[in-house]
Enzyme design. Sequence first.
Site, PDB file in Angstrom:
ATOM      1  N   GLY A  17      53.304  21.118  84.257  1.00  0.00           N
ATOM      2  CA  GLY A  17      53.965  20.966  82.964  1.00  0.00           C
ATOM      3  C   GLY A  17      54.899  19.773  83.011  1.00  0.00           C
ATOM      4  O   GLY A  17      55.322  19.343  84.094  1.00  0.00           O
TER       5      GLY A  17
ATOM      6  N   GLN B 167      62.079  14.840  80.602  1.00  0.00           N
ATOM      7  CA  GLN B 167      61.817  14.421  81.986  1.00  0.00           C
ATOM      8  C   GLN B 167      61.348  12.969  82.068  1.00  0.00           C
ATOM      9  O   GLN B 167      61.418  12.357  83.131  1.00  0.00           O
ATOM     10  CB  GLN B 167      60.769  15.334  82.636  1.00  0.00           C
TER      11      GLN B 167
ATOM     12  N   CYS C 107      59.970  21.779  90.394  1.00  0.00           N
ATOM     13  CA  CYS C 107      60.192  20.975  89.186  1.00  0.00           C
ATOM     14  C   CYS C 107      60.061  19.495  89.556  1.00  0.00           C
ATOM     15  O   CYS C 107      60.616  19.063  90.561  1.00  0.00           O
ATOM     16  CB  CYS C 107      61.586  21.258  88.633  1.00  0.00           C
ATOM     17  N   LEU C 108      59.349  18.753  88.725  1.00  0.00           N
ATOM     18  CA  LEU C 108      59.168  17.320  88.972  1.00  0.00           C
ATOM     19  C   LEU C 108      60.493  16.572  88.889  1.00  0.00           C
ATOM     20  O   LEU C 108      60.595  15.443  89.370  1.00  0.00           O
ATOM     21  CB  LEU C 108      58.167  16.731  87.972  1.00  0.00           C
TER      22      LEU C 108
ATOM     23  N   HIS D 238      59.698  27.631  81.900  1.00  0.00           N
ATOM     24  CA  HIS D 238      60.266  26.489  82.619  1.00  0.00           C
ATOM     25  C   HIS D 238      60.332  25.260  81.698  1.00  0.00           C
ATOM     26  O   HIS D 238      61.372  24.593  81.614  1.00  0.00           O
ATOM     27  CB  HIS D 238      59.409  26.216  83.855  1.00  0.00           C
ATOM     28  N   GLU D 239      59.226  24.977  81.011  1.00  0.00           N
ATOM     29  CA  GLU D 239      59.191  23.780  80.149  1.00  0.00           C
ATOM     30  C   GLU D 239      60.099  23.956  78.934  1.00  0.00           C
ATOM     31  O   GLU D 239      60.768  23.014  78.512  1.00  0.00           O
ATOM     32  CB  GLU D 239      57.749  23.475  79.717  1.00  0.00           C
TER      33      GLU D 239
ATOM     34  N   HIS E  26      63.605  23.090  79.691  1.00  0.00           N
ATOM     35  CA  HIS E  26      63.887  21.651  79.703  1.00  0.00           C
ATOM     36  C   HIS E  26      64.352  21.167  78.331  1.00  0.00           C
ATOM     37  O   HIS E  26      65.179  20.258  78.233  1.00  0.00           O
ATOM     38  CB  HIS E  26      62.642  20.860  80.114  1.00  0.00           C
TER      39      HIS E  26
HETATM   40 ZN    ZN Z   1      60.739  21.063  85.441  1.00  0.00          ZN
END
Ligand code: ZN
Length: 188
Positions: free
Chosen positions: A46, A51, A99-100, A141-142, A145
């Site tokens: 995701g 991000q 998480c990226l 999670h997304e 963000h």
């Molecule tokens: Zn993330």
Amino acid sequence: MAVLPIRIMGDPVLHSPASAVAEIDDEIRQLVADMYETMDAAPGVGLAAPQVGVGLRIFTYSYVDDDDRPWRGVLINPTLWMIPTEPGSPDPDDESEGCLSFPGERFALRRSDRVRVIGTDLDGEPVEIEVDGWRARILQHEFDHLDGILYIDRLSDSDWKTTQKIARKRGWGRPGASWLPGVDDLEG
Ligand code: ZN
């Protein structure tokens, strides 16, 4: 299309609530195309617009389950409902996520097992998704963000302290830190 740099924890855009998308125009379509490419290059399951430095309520997701069924899409201006999260401590083997924007690490976090998300797709058509398990975790999670919340913000006190030590060691936790999939050797 282009792979975009992914902002790392500490960049203000990751810690502020994102704004609603007013109109889906060519700029938004380009952004979403770039988000898919960036998510796939990372690789990640995701990616939310903040991000990649854009404070708008958009995220993409892509996940293939154990039966090889692909599940992939974009949600714009989503609203999320969830069933209550089970009490207790998360199981590190089954309930860890990454998480990226805090790349290369995973920590255990309990999430709701079932969610419903309503939003629009890239054509402005309504989308409603009801999922459980890992898909529900990805959407939570997304969605976080878009509200300026990273999963590390939700960890236990001791895990949160560990994340702060990692961030200090790597020079994260400051505006402008980012990494580029395919160039920098990091994984989410
Ligand atoms: Zn993330």
